[in-house]
Structure formats: C-alpha cells, structure tokens
Design an enzyme around this catalytic site. Structure first.
Site, PDB file in Angstrom:
ATOM      1  N   ASP A   1       0.861  -1.191   0.000  1.00 49.63           N
ATOM      2  CA  ASP A   1       0.000   0.000   0.000  1.00 49.63           C
ATOM      3  C   ASP A   1       0.894   1.237   0.000  1.00 49.63           C
ATOM      4  O   ASP A   1       2.113   1.132   0.039  1.00 49.63           O
ATOM      5  CB  ASP A   1      -0.921  -0.005   1.237  1.00 49.63           C
ATOM      6  CG  ASP A   1      -0.134   0.129   2.537  1.00 49.63           C
ATOM      7  OD1 ASP A   1       0.876  -0.590   2.682  1.00 49.63           O
ATOM      8  OD2 ASP A   1      -0.507   0.932   3.406  1.00 49.63           O
TER       9      ASP A   1
ATOM     10  N   HIS B   1       1.523  -9.061  -3.525  1.00 46.83           N
ATOM     11  CA  HIS B   1       0.455  -8.074  -3.326  1.00 46.83           C
ATOM     12  C   HIS B   1       1.156  -6.724  -3.164  1.00 46.83           C
ATOM     13  O   HIS B   1       1.530  -6.336  -2.063  1.00 46.83           O
ATOM     14  CB  HIS B   1      -0.356  -8.443  -2.077  1.00 46.83           C
ATOM     15  CG  HIS B   1      -1.419  -7.460  -1.723  1.00 46.83           C
ATOM     16  ND1 HIS B   1      -2.709  -7.549  -2.171  1.00 46.83           N
ATOM     17  CD2 HIS B   1      -1.381  -6.339  -0.954  1.00 46.83           C
ATOM     18  CE1 HIS B   1      -3.422  -6.547  -1.694  1.00 46.83           C
ATOM     19  NE2 HIS B   1      -2.637  -5.787  -0.953  1.00 46.83           N
TER      20      HIS B   1
ATOM     21  N   ASP C   1       0.619 -17.860  -3.893  1.00 49.61           N
ATOM     22  CA  ASP C   1       1.335 -16.853  -4.683  1.00 49.61           C
ATOM     23  C   ASP C   1       0.327 -16.174  -5.601  1.00 49.61           C
ATOM     24  O   ASP C   1       0.228 -16.477  -6.790  1.00 49.61           O
ATOM     25  CB  ASP C   1       2.465 -17.514  -5.488  1.00 49.61           C
ATOM     26  CG  ASP C   1       3.279 -16.467  -6.232  1.00 49.61           C
ATOM     27  OD1 ASP C   1       3.128 -15.266  -5.926  1.00 49.61           O
ATOM     28  OD2 ASP C   1       4.065 -16.846  -7.134  1.00 49.61           O
TER      29      ASP C   1
ATOM     30  N   GLU D   1       1.870 -10.257   0.744  1.00 49.52           N
ATOM     31  CA  GLU D   1       2.228  -8.846   0.589  1.00 49.52           C
ATOM     32  C   GLU D   1       3.744  -8.693   0.791  1.00 49.52           C
ATOM     33  O   GLU D   1       4.445  -9.670   1.123  1.00 49.52           O
ATOM     34  CB  GLU D   1       1.462  -7.980   1.605  1.00 49.52           C
ATOM     35  CG  GLU D   1       1.629  -6.496   1.325  1.00 49.52           C
ATOM     36  CD  GLU D   1       0.592  -5.580   1.975  1.00 49.52           C
ATOM     37  OE1 GLU D   1      -0.358  -6.084   2.600  1.00 49.52           O
ATOM     38  OE2 GLU D   1       0.750  -4.352   1.835  1.00 49.52           O
TER      39      GLU D   1
HETATM   40  O1  9MR Z   1       2.503  -6.694   9.069  1.00 49.51           O
HETATM   41  C1  9MR Z   1       1.272  -6.481   9.730  1.00 49.51           C
HETATM   42  C2  9MR Z   1       0.856  -7.752  10.432  1.00 49.51           C
HETATM   43  O2  9MR Z   1       1.768  -8.085  11.434  1.00 49.51           O
HETATM   44  C3  9MR Z   1      -0.552  -7.582  11.008  1.00 49.51           C
HETATM   45  O3  9MR Z   1      -0.994  -8.813  11.526  1.00 49.51           O
HETATM   46  C4  9MR Z   1      -1.504  -7.082   9.920  1.00 49.51           C
HETATM   47  C5  9MR Z   1      -2.926  -6.865  10.421  1.00 49.51           C
HETATM   48  O4  9MR Z   1      -2.977  -5.859  11.359  1.00 49.51           O
HETATM   49  O5  9MR Z   1      -1.027  -5.880   9.367  1.00 49.51           O
HETATM   50  C6  9MR Z   1       0.230  -6.009   8.746  1.00 49.51           C
HETATM   51  O6  9MR Z   1       0.611  -4.782   8.305  1.00 49.51           O
HETATM   52  C7  9MR Z   1       0.031  -4.268   7.129  1.00 49.51           C
HETATM   53  C8  9MR Z   1      -0.317  -2.819   7.454  1.00 49.51           C
HETATM   54  O7  9MR Z   1      -1.390  -2.791   8.347  1.00 49.51           O
HETATM   55  C9  9MR Z   1      -0.601  -1.987   6.233  1.00 49.51           C
HETATM   56  N1  9MR Z   1       0.454  -2.087   5.276  1.00 49.51           N
HETATM   57  C10 9MR Z   1       0.669  -3.487   4.859  1.00 49.51           C
HETATM   58  C11 9MR Z   1       1.079  -4.316   6.032  1.00 49.51           C
HETATM   59  C12 9MR Z   1       1.468  -5.722   5.609  1.00 49.51           C
HETATM   60  O8  9MR Z   1       0.408  -6.569   5.373  1.00 49.51           O
END
Ligand code: 9MR
Ligand code: ZN
Length: 539
Positions: free
Chosen positions: A150, A466, A512, A521
C-alpha cells in the site's frame, strides 16, 4: 516425492541438508558440460512427522559436496530438486537486491530509469497532508518509503526497518560495502546509509511541536491497484501515539550515533529530534494507543503495550545523553516478565537487547546480565525448536502468523545476537550459527511448498506479490529482492480462503496470488529483517 533445498545455494563449508518427503537414496548431480553427472551418493535419514507441515520428512545430508558449481538433487525414483549453486558468494546478490528493493519503495520522488530500469515511474504523493485532528492545518510530510504493497507510511514500521539496517550495518559494516545504483551512489557514503537517510529525512518531518511522533500518514482508505503517481487521495497525519514516539526517539538516537561521523549537521538534527521525543515521553508516562477512526481502513499497527518501545528508547538515549535517569528507566522497564527478544513492530524489545549487549561497558552490570540471560535462554529454546522441525527452521506450528517470514528472520537476528555474545567469550563456532543459516534456507526454498520467498532469487521464486506498483505497471516480472509475508495459519483474504482447502497445515497456508494481502504482501520491515541475516552470512 518432493525434494527441498535453498535455491540460492550454499557456501562451500556450510552444512547442507535437503529435505525429502520419501525414504531412499539420493544423488547430488552436477550441471556441467553436456551431461549432468553425480558427484555424491547418499541415503536419506528418517526425521519423522513435521508438525507445521504435516509432512513425513527425510533428510539428505550432502555437506561433503564443497566445490563451486551448479547442482540439483535426484532421488532414486527419478524426482529432482530445483537447481542450486555452491560458492562463497551465493548470497551476495540476494543481499544486494533486498537492499535495492527499498529504493523502489521511495515516495515523493521520481524513480528514474537510470536507477529503476523498467520500473521507473513519476513522482508520487507530493501534496500536503491534513492533520486529522485539526483539519484546517496541513503540513509538508513528503518522502520516506511506502510501507508495503500500500502507499501508507507509518512510524513504528519505519523505525523497525531502519533499526534492522543500522544495527546490521554497525555489526557487519563489511557486508555493506556495496553499490546499489541509487541517486546518491558514489558519494563516498555506504549506500545503506544513503537509503536509510531517505527514510530518516521523512521521519524528521513526522514530529509535532511537542515532540510527539504522528502514528501514521495515510489516506482514509487503501488506494486501488494504481501506480503511486496516480493516487491523488488526500493523506492525513493521524494522532501521536506513545509507541510511535518511543520508537522514534530510539531510532533517532541510534541514527545519530551512526551518522555523526558521516554528516555532522544531519546527525545534529537527528539528535535534536531524539531529545524532543524523549522529553515528550517524560511528560507522557502513560500509554497513548492508536486505533483507526471510523471509516479508515489503512494499516492500524495497533499495540496494547508501549513498555518495549520505551525500553528501546531508554537503551538508546542512555548512549547519547550522559544521563543516569535513562538507566533508571531501563531498570524499571526491565521487569521479570518483559520480553527482550523480538524485533517486530509490536514488540521492539530485541532492539534494546542489541543496543545494550553490543555496548556492554556503558550500562550497569546488573542490567547487562539480565538482558544477556534472557537472550541466551530464548536462543537456546530456538535451537531446540529447530531440531524438532523437519525443515530445520526455528518455527512451531503456532508461529505461522501474518508475516511469518519476518518471524523466521527475526529469530535469526536473535540467534545472531546470541552468537555475538558467545563470541565475546570464545571465538569457537557457536551452536547458533547453523540455525541462522537454517532460517535463510527456509526463506529461499527449503520449506514445505518449495517456494523461494524472495523475488528473483531461486528457480521457484514467488512471482505475484500483493504490491500495487507490481500489479499496475504492466510488467510481467516483479522487481527482484522483495520478501513475501509468507504462510499465515489463518489467512483472512478471499484469495487465500478460496484457494486453500480447509485444514491446510500452517506452513502450507500460502498462495502466490497478488490478491492475497494476508499471505503474499511485501513490506519494508520484512525485507530489512532478512537483510540482517544476509549481512551476517556474507562476511
Ligand atoms: O505486518 C502487519 C501484520 O503483522 C498484522 O498482523 C496485519 C494486520 O494488522 O497488518 C500487517 O501490516 C500491514 C499494514 O497494516 C498496512 N500495510 C501493509 C502491512 C502488511 O500486510
Ligand atoms: Zn508515494
């Protein structure tokens, strides 16, 4: 039958153990000349049922093969592994690409063809951001790295990523004598410091008048899958939190120590920012959390405890302020039940350990010994966990959380710290060393799905992260050097739910697929955690 190996390869003297899902004999085949030929014959040893994958696992030890070259493993039923190399520098390019990937995350500047090749794009996110709590005020907060797939930018994850890099640089400077082909290259400063500075310059803008750090800078909703320069949504500065501010103080103080010999003026700015954040923490000893306001779906990075962040800050501030109160604060926070061994955005306490244990003479003996005891205890536990795993990785079934590949890497960092502690007493090889390797072997293909979780490295590397630019740029191949979040035992996105049958074992809960934000991601701090390992293994 399947055979799993590290697809990037092995250093000549390393332990080399392939995992096979059947019993029987195997051959190590060398690819050279017209016909591949066997250089080693062996018998796989039964290891038993691997809990996290539910695979019956056999191990094939081929550590005796030491000559440089290209190889694969062949089982008696004719099945083969992916190819791998043996050579002293097999992880050099992995290390370099992992670092270069951060450049592709740069926000607020054009990525020029000269540095980004086909992945070039125009300048993004140049507009001012609005203060969420006082919407008539807006600020210039451009720069930094996009956090992940993002376009948000968040303080705690940023601090963790820079923390991984700067401590790795401090411990293994020789591994960072490489050029990344970024705009600052050839300015006589190691590129890792050039790249971190890009993030730090942004972080300097993320502090309010009272010294607090804004928790995050994002839009209200995640952007669709468009290029960053096409994203014109309004960005907001969300309220200050005590976690973000403590992480901020810690990383600014660390950065001051590193940059003071590089650029005095910049270092002074870092120190001032650290001091102001530290004062804010003193005025606000209470926990100030952050939760997304209604209507906001961008990353929350919510955390119900700020003691570990405050501990990291106290440890670092002790080194830059000759102030006894930092040590008192450290002693207060170092309660019996507090962790000192993690390096993720929820729990940053491992960074306090790194800081204290690599600067032992600056702290009271009692504090040092508390940190040391806990670090070694956890490292010893991880060694045992890795012995129980069929894949040799220090992970148990329940450890496959969102971003499990970071857990794999961060455990490697803890083992590196344990290795460092032991090496101070005795230079002999430690028990931790091989387990660090195992963590990297897992990430590069020695896992139950046979995926290399680093783009561009390995014959069967994942292809569909992602990641918004990767999906939107119309280019077939993703940029090299990105780490996938990896298996998540309870994936929550539609793609993973659709594609994974009910009851899939944790190590196999991965797809994947670019839609799978909970298993595939990319983030800056997953990359930097792995960079710590490659920095250690490259020297
Ligand atoms: O990396 C984060 C993971 O540890 C959490 O469980 C998750 C849900 O809260 O969020 C992940 O972080 C995301 C973030 O909120 C927004 N940018 C992408 C991150 C990776 O998925
Ligand atoms: Zn941007």
């Amino acid at each position: 039958m399947a055979i799993f190996i590290n697809q990037a390869g092995y250093q000549p003297l390393a332990k080399k153990i392939a995992v096979m899902t059947n019993a029987g004999s195997f051959q190590v085949m060398r690819k050279q000349g017209e016909k591949d030929y066997s250089v080693y014959d062996g018998q796989a040893q039964k290891q038993g049922l691997d809990e996290a994958s539910k695979d019956m696992v056999y191990t094939a030890d081929f550590s005796d093969v030491k000559e440089d070259g290209q190889y694969y493993i062949k089982a008696e039923d004719g099945s083969v592994s992916y190819t791998f190399a043996i050579g002293k520098y097999v992880y050099k390019n992995v290390h370099k690409d992992l670092l270069k990937a951060l450049y592709y995350q740069r926000c607020g500047c054009e990525l020029k063809e000269q540095y980004a090749g086909v992945y070039k794009h125009d300048c993004c996110h140049q507009d001012k951001a609005v203060l969420f709590e006082q919407q008539d005020i807006s600020k210039n907060v451009t720069g930094g790295w996009h956090d992940a797939g993002d376009y948000g930018r968040y303080i705690s994850p940023a601090a963790v990523a820079v923390g991984h890099l700067l401590y790795a640089y401090e411990l293994f400077p020789d591994s960072f004598q490489i050029e990344l082909a970024i705009p600052e290259s050839k300015n006589a400063i190691p590129d890792v410091l050039n790249e971190c500075r890009y993030e730090l310059e942004w972080m300097l803008k993320m502090q309010d008048e009272e010294g607090g750090a804004y928790h995050k800078l994002t839009a209200m909703r995640h952007a669709p899958f468009i290029m960053p320069e096409e994203d014109k949504d309004q960005f907001y500065l969300f309220p200050v939190s005590s976690m973000a501010t403590a992480d901020y103080a810690a990383v600014m103080a660390l950065a001051y120590r590193i940059y003071k010999d590089v650029d005095e003026r910049f270092a002074q700015q870092l120190l001032d920012a650290a001091k102001r954040a530290w004062s804010w923490l003193k005025v606000h000893p209470e926990y100030i959390g952050f939760y997304n306001p209604d209507g906001c779906n961008t990353g929350e990075y919510d955390d119900d405890c700020d003691l570990d962040e405050r501990m990291w800050a106290a440890a670092e501030m002790r080194l830059v302020l000759q102030d006894a109160s930092c040590e008192a604060e450290l002693a207060r926070l170092l309660k019996e039940d507090v962790s000192v061994t993690d390096f993720g955005w929820t729990d940053v306490s491992g960074f306090a350990s790194l800081c204290v244990l690599t600067n032992k003479d600056k702290y009271a003996e009692e504090i040092v010994s508390k940190f040391q005891k806990k670090v070694l205890l956890e490292a010893d536990r991880l060694v045992e966990v890795s012995k129980k795993s069929g894949y040799g990785v220090a992970m148990e079934a329940e450890d496959y959380v969102w971003g499990s590949n970071m857990v794999v890497a961060n455990r490697g960092i803890l083992l590196i710290l344990a290795d460092y502690i032991k090496k101070q007493e005795d230079t002999a090889q430690t028990v931790y060393h091989d387990v660090v390797y195992n963590q990297l072997h897992y990430l590069l293909g020695k896992n139950a799905l046979g995926y290399s979780y680093i783009t561009g490295h390995g014959e069967h590397a994942f292809l569909y992260p992602h990641n918004r630019p990767t999906v939107a740029d119309g280019i077939e191949a993703p940029m090299s050097g990105f780490v996938s979040g990896g298996p998540f035992k309870t994936p929550c996105d539609i793609a993973a739910k659709e594609l994974l049958p009910e009851g899939t074992p944790p190590m196999k809960c991965y797809v994947d697929d670019w839609r799978s934000y909970s298993t595939n991601e990319i983030t800056i701090y997953w990359n930097t955690a792995v960079i710590f390992l490659t920095a250690y293994l490259n020297i």
